[in-house]
Design a protein around this motif. Structure first.
Motif, PDB file in Angstrom:
ATOM      1  N   UNK A 419       4.739  55.047  45.584  1.00 61.19           N
ATOM      2  CA  UNK A 419       4.488  53.724  45.566  1.00 61.19           C
ATOM      3  C   UNK A 419       3.140  53.298  45.916  1.00 61.19           C
ATOM      4  N   UNK A 420       3.064  53.974  47.209  1.00 56.62           N
ATOM      5  CA  UNK A 420       1.691  53.521  47.735  1.00 56.62           C
ATOM      6  C   UNK A 420       0.758  54.792  48.153  1.00 56.62           C
ATOM      7  N   UNK A 421       0.888  55.397  47.279  1.00 54.23           N
ATOM      8  CA  UNK A 421      -0.153  56.742  47.416  1.00 54.23           C
ATOM      9  C   UNK A 421       0.082  57.822  47.933  1.00 54.23           C
ATOM     10  N   UNK A 422       0.837  57.808  48.686  1.00 57.51           N
ATOM     11  CA  UNK A 422       1.036  58.775  49.889  1.00 57.51           C
ATOM     12  C   UNK A 422       1.918  60.169  49.122  1.00 57.51           C
ATOM     13  N   UNK A 490      10.632  50.856  43.992  1.00 54.61           N
ATOM     14  CA  UNK A 490      10.946  51.413  42.171  1.00 54.61           C
ATOM     15  C   UNK A 490       9.520  52.464  41.355  1.00 54.61           C
ATOM     16  N   UNK A 491       9.466  53.191  41.344  1.00 57.11           N
ATOM     17  CA  UNK A 491       8.701  53.160  39.708  1.00 57.11           C
ATOM     18  C   UNK A 491       8.800  52.291  39.172  1.00 57.11           C
ATOM     19  N   UNK A 492       7.550  52.384  38.252  1.00 59.13           N
ATOM     20  CA  UNK A 492       7.678  50.869  36.857  1.00 59.13           C
ATOM     21  C   UNK A 492       8.479  50.807  35.777  1.00 59.13           C
ATOM     22  N   UNK A 534       7.799  65.038  38.751  1.00 57.63           N
ATOM     23  CA  UNK A 534       6.897  65.107  37.502  1.00 57.63           C
ATOM     24  C   UNK A 534       6.468  63.740  38.274  1.00 57.63           C
ATOM     25  N   UNK A 535       6.872  62.961  38.670  1.00 64.37           N
ATOM     26  CA  UNK A 535       5.830  62.224  38.633  1.00 64.37           C
ATOM     27  C   UNK A 535       4.458  62.382  39.759  1.00 64.37           C
ATOM     28  N   UNK A 536       4.928  62.768  41.377  1.00 61.02           N
ATOM     29  CA  UNK A 536       4.277  63.114  42.056  1.00 61.02           C
ATOM     30  C   UNK A 536       3.663  64.686  41.805  1.00 61.02           C
TER      31      UNK A 536
END
Length: 619
Positions: A419-422, A490-492, A534-536
């Motif tokens: 969520x913070x882009x790392x 958390x993911x949206x 999947x998201x990362x």
């Protein structure tokens, strides 16, 4: 050196090179000049070779040839692997010292922390123990004449020196079995190093109370069962360095099958062949100790398994009850008219007071870990909501609560990092969870109950492999929960789970226990792991890995055999549907959202998802 910053003027400087084409444990050594920190471009030494038109490497093969040449007039030279020796029955290996601790060693130390063996003092010593590069390449490598093998031999030595007397005896018997029995099957393919590695794995996972003099034959049986397991898998992993198969280049597939058949025979016949080993008169020694038959070992093992199954079931029920109380406490501190963090701090103080009571210490510490993790996650969410990205301290604090179970708080950390882009850091955490979450991990939920998930045979199956090896390491995975104060961690898509009702009538339908968690997002650990992957991977542009995670999520969620271990089917299906949605396959997304509604048609976020996707289709 592992880094350019380690360069020293006037020294012979060699930079360690390793990429995806280099086998695990192997390195190439690039020659760096001694007068300036720049790569050497000249072949000014017979031991130098070119990898390409630019890179100059220090050749391991040329190094050994020079050593051989220097000693050619001092007697007969024996070469074996990295050894070039002029002394009979001695291995002499010239090696390079590595300046800094390596990730391979650090990963092993972290994996071993908290276990009864290796002891903590040994791990601390291992942290500063030097490693070496020895001149031998991988047998399958294109650069085997240039490669150098990483050798943590001083750590292995410390591990051997930590053996007690019965462990030493067990190791000696294993070597005698290798030399007299295995040699007839596969020649010299099984080495002392294989025996040592089998001992390491057996000691690590066997309770210390079993290592007694009277148990020698039983312990040998356990070691052979560990070897049998690796032979079945076709891979004996190096104890310290990940990704290394010690069978490679030593034992062919045919030889592995032949040895597996014989090890099976040995075990089924209660190790009777050991009494016919003449080396050191082993058979007579065993008989002299009053050991003639070990048929009782199977009965002892079965009793141990039954006891462990009951113990594991009781642990499961204790954790289940613990999660119920934890969620009730979490629900109580989420009073909209009070400052939630202040309430959590109050609970933490109460738990700390209870931790001074010896009878309450264990459960109090468990509560402290979970409440601390909740507070830390809520603070991280607040930082993300305010777009304050200076919260590295909060990220570091996660380490104090990562070991509450196998997965849940690690997955929360990965979610925060995503969520913070790392994304790269998130991937590393997810890979760690995936490695730890083996097939025998037991899922635990604080509220939902699955019929048959607490039968004794379920727990017997969980520890069946462990019983087979005399090992006992039950592990549990809690469901991952995000309260509303953690929303930005958390993911949206999970925000919909925090608002799963569409009407107030649906809220009225909730049972008393449902009210404690239905305003939160709760998901089983494995589906959430694959969804985060999947998201990362998608965020990093690694499409193949993203599709692989997508496929595993779908396979796992749709496999009927997993229904007995999934507590939140509808949420897992919602995550899968969202993956289809992100792929642009709205019909596929609708199918899974509707399947989710077939489990729970009210108080299910799928109702929101269906409306959204239908709008997308209509436009």
């Amino acid at each position: 050196m592992t880094d350019w910053r380690d360069w020293e003027a006037g020294m012979g400087n060699l930079l360690m090179l390793h990429d995806y084409t280099t086998p695990p444990q192997q390195y190439l050594l690039q020659v760096i000049r001694g007068d300036t920190p720049e790569p050497e471009t000249r072949l000014c030494d017979d031991r130098y070779v070119r990898k390409d038109s630019v890179t100059v490497l220090f050749s391991s093969e040329q190094w050994k040839k020079e050593t051989e040449y220097i000693h050619k007039d001092q007697g007969e030279i024996t070469k074996q692997g990295p050894s070039v020796s002029i002394i009979p029955n001695w291995d002499i290996v010239n090696a390079f010292h590595v300046c800094q601790p390596l990730p391979e060693i650090q990963h092993w130390i972290e994996r071993c922390r908290g276990r009864h063996w290796p002891p903590a003092q040994l791990l601390e010593a291992a942290w500063v123990a030097p490693s070496f590069l020895v001149p031998v390449g991988h047998h399958d490598s294109d650069f085997k004449r240039e490669e150098w093998r990483l050798s943590p031999n001083l750590i292995e030595r410390m591990l051997m020196f930590s053996f007690n007397m019965i462990q030493i005896k067990c190791f000696i018997v294993l070597k005698l079995i290798k030399q007299s029995l295995f040699k007839k099957m596969v020649g010299e393919c099984i080495t002392s190093f294989h025996c040592k590695t089998v001992m390491f794995y057996t000691i690590e996972r066997t309770h210390p109370s079993l290592w007694m003099e009277d148990n020698l034959m039983f312990l040998i049986l356990l070691c052979l069962q560990v070897l049998r397991k690796w032979l079945r898998l076709g891979s004996l992993p190096h104890y310290i360095i990940k990704g290394v198969n010690l069978f490679d280049g030593k034992l062919s597939v045919v030889q592995q099958r032949r040895l597996l058949q014989y090890v099976n025979f040995l075990i089924k016949n209660n190790l009777q062949d050991l009494f016919y080993i003449n080396i050191d008169k082993l058979g007579y020694r065993l008989q002299g100790c009053g050991i003639r038959h070990i048929g009782q070992a199977g009965g002892v093992l079965r009793r141990i398994c039954v006891n462990k199954s009951i113990s594991l079931m009781l642990t499961f029920e204790r954790l289940e009850r613990f999660l119920i109380h934890l969620k009730i406490n979490t629900y109580n501190v989420q009073n909209p008219n009070a400052f939630t963090e202040q309430n959590i701090n109050s609970k933490l103080r109460t738990c700390f007071e209870h931790s001074r009571n010896p009878q309450l210490k264990k459960v109090a510490l468990e509560f402290i870990n979970h409440l601390y993790a909740l507070r830390n996650s809520m603070q991280s969410s607040k930082c993300l909501r305010l777009r304050n990205h200076v919260f590295s301290v909060l990220i570091r604090r996660f380490k104090y609560s990562l070991n509450t179970d196998v997965a849940s708080n690690r997955l929360k950390l990965a979610s925060v990092l995503y969520c913070c882009g790392h994304l790269q850091a998130a991937v590393r955490v997810l890979e760690d969870v995936e490695r730890s979450y083996h097939s025998k991990v037991k899922a635990v939920c604080g509220f939902r109950v699955i019929e048959g998930d607490r039968d004794l045979h379920v727990f017997a199956n969980i520890i069946s492999d462990n019983c087979d090896n005399g090992l006992y390491e039950p592990q549990f995975a809690f469901c991952v929960k995000f309260v509303r104060e953690e929303a930005y961690c958390a993911p949206y898509i999970l925000w919909f789970e925090m608002n799963r009702n569409m009407t107030e009538e649906e809220v009225a339908q909730r049972h008393y226990s449902d009210k404690h968690w239905m305003d939160s997002a709760e998901v089983d650990a494995l589906p959430f792991l694959y969804y985060l992957q999947y998201l990362t991977y998608g965020g990093l542009g690694e499409r193949d890995k993203q599709l692989h995670a997508f496929g595993i999520l779908e396979s796992y969620t749709c496999d009927l055999r997993n229904k007995i271990i999934m507590f939140h089917d509808e949420t897992a299906l919602n995550l899968l549907g969202h993956c289809y949605e992100m792929e642009g396959d709205y019909e596929g997304a609708l199918d899974y959202y509707e399947e989710s509604l077939s489990f729970y048609d009210t108080n299910n976020a799928a109702n929101w998802h269906v409306q959204r996707v239908q709008r997308l289709i209509s436009t």
